[in-house]
Motif scaffolding. Structure first.
Motif, PDB file in Angstrom:
ATOM      1  N   ASP A  75      39.465  43.287  33.111  1.00 20.38           N
ATOM      2  CA  ASP A  75      38.272  42.753  32.494  1.00 20.38           C
ATOM      3  C   ASP A  75      38.429  42.559  31.005  1.00 20.38           C
ATOM      4  N   THR A  84      44.208  35.779  30.636  1.00 19.32           N
ATOM      5  CA  THR A  84      43.555  35.079  31.416  1.00 19.32           C
ATOM      6  C   THR A  84      43.582  33.648  31.824  1.00 19.32           C
ATOM      7  N   GLU A 105      45.210  41.943  34.509  1.00 16.92           N
ATOM      8  CA  GLU A 105      45.793  43.378  33.789  1.00 16.92           C
ATOM      9  C   GLU A 105      47.487  43.365  33.730  1.00 16.92           C
ATOM     10  N   VAL A 146      29.855  41.077  33.591  1.00 16.49           N
ATOM     11  CA  VAL A 146      29.551  42.189  34.590  1.00 16.49           C
ATOM     12  C   VAL A 146      29.243  43.312  33.522  1.00 16.49           C
ATOM     13  N   ASN A 184      45.704  43.951  39.130  1.00 18.19           N
ATOM     14  CA  ASN A 184      45.484  42.394  39.480  1.00 18.19           C
ATOM     15  C   ASN A 184      46.225  41.789  38.321  1.00 18.19           C
ATOM     16  N   LEU A 208      34.527  32.803  32.810  1.00 15.94           N
ATOM     17  CA  LEU A 208      34.569  34.207  32.999  1.00 15.94           C
ATOM     18  C   LEU A 208      33.207  34.540  33.314  1.00 15.94           C
ATOM     19  N   ALA A 236      33.297  47.821  33.451  1.00 13.96           N
ATOM     20  CA  ALA A 236      34.630  47.304  33.231  1.00 13.96           C
ATOM     21  C   ALA A 236      35.366  48.076  34.316  1.00 13.96           C
ATOM     22  N   TRP A 276      33.555  40.861  30.853  1.00 15.42           N
ATOM     23  CA  TRP A 276      33.662  39.505  31.553  1.00 15.42           C
ATOM     24  C   TRP A 276      34.802  39.728  32.622  1.00 15.42           C
ATOM     25  N   ARG A 277      34.691  39.033  33.810  1.00  9.89           N
ATOM     26  CA  ARG A 277      35.815  39.197  34.630  1.00  9.89           C
ATOM     27  C   ARG A 277      36.069  37.647  35.370  1.00  9.89           C
ATOM     28  N   GLN A 278      37.353  37.497  35.481  1.00 10.44           N
ATOM     29  CA  GLN A 278      37.593  36.307  36.257  1.00 10.44           C
ATOM     30  C   GLN A 278      37.264  36.060  37.897  1.00 10.44           C
ATOM     31  N   SER A 279      36.681  35.014  38.041  1.00  9.36           N
ATOM     32  CA  SER A 279      36.287  34.934  39.479  1.00  9.36           C
ATOM     33  C   SER A 279      37.140  35.136  40.526  1.00  9.36           C
ATOM     34  N   SER A 280      37.068  35.523  41.545  1.00 18.37           N
ATOM     35  CA  SER A 280      38.327  36.044  42.516  1.00 18.37           C
ATOM     36  C   SER A 280      38.493  34.683  43.211  1.00 18.37           C
TER      37      SER A 280
END
Length: 124
Positions: free
Chosen positions: A74, A37, A5, A67, A2, A64, A70, A120-124
């Motif tokens: 993330d 990010t 990454e 979650v 992604n 973010l 991982a 944490w993750r970015q929203s898609s």
């Protein structure tokens, strides 16, 4: 792979610099996460210390999403020692972080040995 990454891996080799935000002049762990990010990074913090709750709130205010497991891309908040918080980006091979001892951004293989305080993750 992604975008987060990929962006983190592209930073490997940049010099370490406290409060650094530009790979050309140096990055710290906050700078790595901000660059990878695209979120705005705070400044004015000490190398040691910090409040995990405050850091978590800043990350979530930046958009973010917390979650529980991982995946590559993330953001990871870890406790690397007493009164020592650290941020990194999870990769397929391990994690990308600004290593103050090595004085550069590195990709460390495997799972971190440090206590993970949040993901944490970015929203898609």
């Amino acid at each position: 792979m992604n975008a987060v990454e990929q962006a983190a891996i592209a930073l490997v080799g940049a010099k370490f610099r406290l409060h650094g935000r530009d790979p050309a002049t140096g990055l710290d762990c906050v700078g790595v996460v901000a660059r990878a990010t695209g979120i705005e990074a705070p400044s004015g913090y000490a190398l040691r210390g910090g409040d995990a709750g405050r850091v978590s709130a800043l990350i979530e205010r930046a958009g973010l999403i917390p979650v529980s497991e991982a995946v590559p891309g993330d953001v990871m908040l870890m406790r690397t020692g007493p009164a020592q918080l650290h941020l990194a980006i999870r990769t397929a091979r391990g994690l990308v972080h600004a290593d103050a001892a090595l004085r550069r951004v590195v990709e460390r293989p495997g799972r971190p040995d440090w206590e993970i305080l949040g993901l944490w993750r970015q929203s898609s």
